[in-house]
Design an enzyme around this catalytic site. Structure first.
Site, PDB file in Angstrom:
ATOM      1  N   VAL A  55      44.859  53.294  43.225  1.00  0.00           N
ATOM      2  CA  VAL A  55      45.897  52.266  43.225  1.00  0.00           C
ATOM      3  C   VAL A  55      45.348  50.955  43.792  1.00  0.00           C
ATOM      4  O   VAL A  55      45.270  50.791  45.002  1.00  0.00           O
ATOM      5  CB  VAL A  55      47.104  52.702  44.085  1.00  0.00           C
ATOM      6  CG1 VAL A  55      48.206  51.661  43.986  1.00  0.00           C
ATOM      7  CG2 VAL A  55      47.600  54.057  43.634  1.00  0.00           C
ATOM      8  N   PRO A  56      44.941  50.049  42.919  1.00  0.00           N
ATOM      9  CA  PRO A  56      44.390  48.742  43.327  1.00  0.00           C
ATOM     10  C   PRO A  56      45.471  47.828  43.883  1.00  0.00           C
ATOM     11  O   PRO A  56      45.771  46.796  43.306  1.00  0.00           O
ATOM     12  CB  PRO A  56      43.791  48.208  42.036  1.00  0.00           C
ATOM     13  CG  PRO A  56      44.667  48.790  40.970  1.00  0.00           C
ATOM     14  CD  PRO A  56      45.010  50.170  41.466  1.00  0.00           C
ATOM     15  N   CYS A  57      46.039  48.196  45.018  1.00  0.00           N
ATOM     16  CA  CYS A  57      47.151  47.421  45.577  1.00  0.00           C
ATOM     17  C   CYS A  57      46.700  46.026  46.012  1.00  0.00           C
ATOM     18  O   CYS A  57      47.533  45.167  46.277  1.00  0.00           O
ATOM     19  CB  CYS A  57      47.780  48.172  46.743  1.00  0.00           C
ATOM     20  SG  CYS A  57      46.609  48.665  48.004  1.00  0.00           S
ATOM     21  N   HIS A  58      45.397  45.796  46.112  1.00  0.00           N
ATOM     22  CA  HIS A  58      44.935  44.468  46.508  1.00  0.00           C
ATOM     23  C   HIS A  58      45.165  43.456  45.392  1.00  0.00           C
ATOM     24  O   HIS A  58      45.053  42.265  45.594  1.00  0.00           O
ATOM     25  CB  HIS A  58      43.454  44.524  46.872  1.00  0.00           C
ATOM     26  CG  HIS A  58      42.564  44.974  45.775  1.00  0.00           C
ATOM     27  ND1 HIS A  58      42.481  46.295  45.379  1.00  0.00           N
ATOM     28  CD2 HIS A  58      41.735  44.278  44.972  1.00  0.00           C
ATOM     29  CE1 HIS A  58      41.619  46.367  44.381  1.00  0.00           C
ATOM     30  NE2 HIS A  58      41.152  45.164  44.104  1.00  0.00           N
TER      31      HIS A  58
END
Length: 105
Positions: A55-58
């Site tokens: 999950v590339p929440c950045h």
DNA sequence: TCCGTGACGGTGG
DNA sequence: GCCACCGCCACGG
């Protein structure tokens, strides 16, 4: 797993964000069919497993391009670094250049 | 049942 | 352009 259902949906959308692009919380919420839950999306990111968990929440930022104040990976500075490494450009104000890098589904 | 809270967003000063 | 206030939604005390 009910609450997590919402979380999973959020993660599912975030996972679709391509490298070098960013999406806003409201945008993600809208793609989930619930534009009013932008805040909840934020909470989902806070509890997200992180990039290691797929999950590339950045890549999720505020509507104005600013970053989350309490980023979990080591502060907004680290988040900015990861985004720049993917090719995302920042403005002098420290915000993401949304005009050029906002994700268009 | 009311109040407080939060990785949000839009508007107005 | 930055800051403050208000509105939204779901949840817990």
């Amino acid at each position: 797993m009910d609450n997590e259902g919402f979380f999973q949906r959020a993660y599912g959308v975030v996972r679709l964000i391509p490298p070098g692009r960013v999406a806003t919380y409201g945008q993600v919420a809208r793609m989930m069919g619930e534009p009013r839950k932008a805040r909840y999306v934020g909470f989902a990111m806070h509890s997200s497993p992180g990039l290691s968990g797929g999950v590339p929440c950045h890549r999720v930022v505020f509507a104005d391009g600013s970053l989350a104040p309490g980023f979990a990976f080591g502060g907004p500075e680290e988040q900015r670094r990861m985004l720049e490494a993917e090719g995302v450009g920042f403005l002098a104000s420290g915000k993401v250049d949304m005009r050029r890098f906002e994700w268009e589904a």
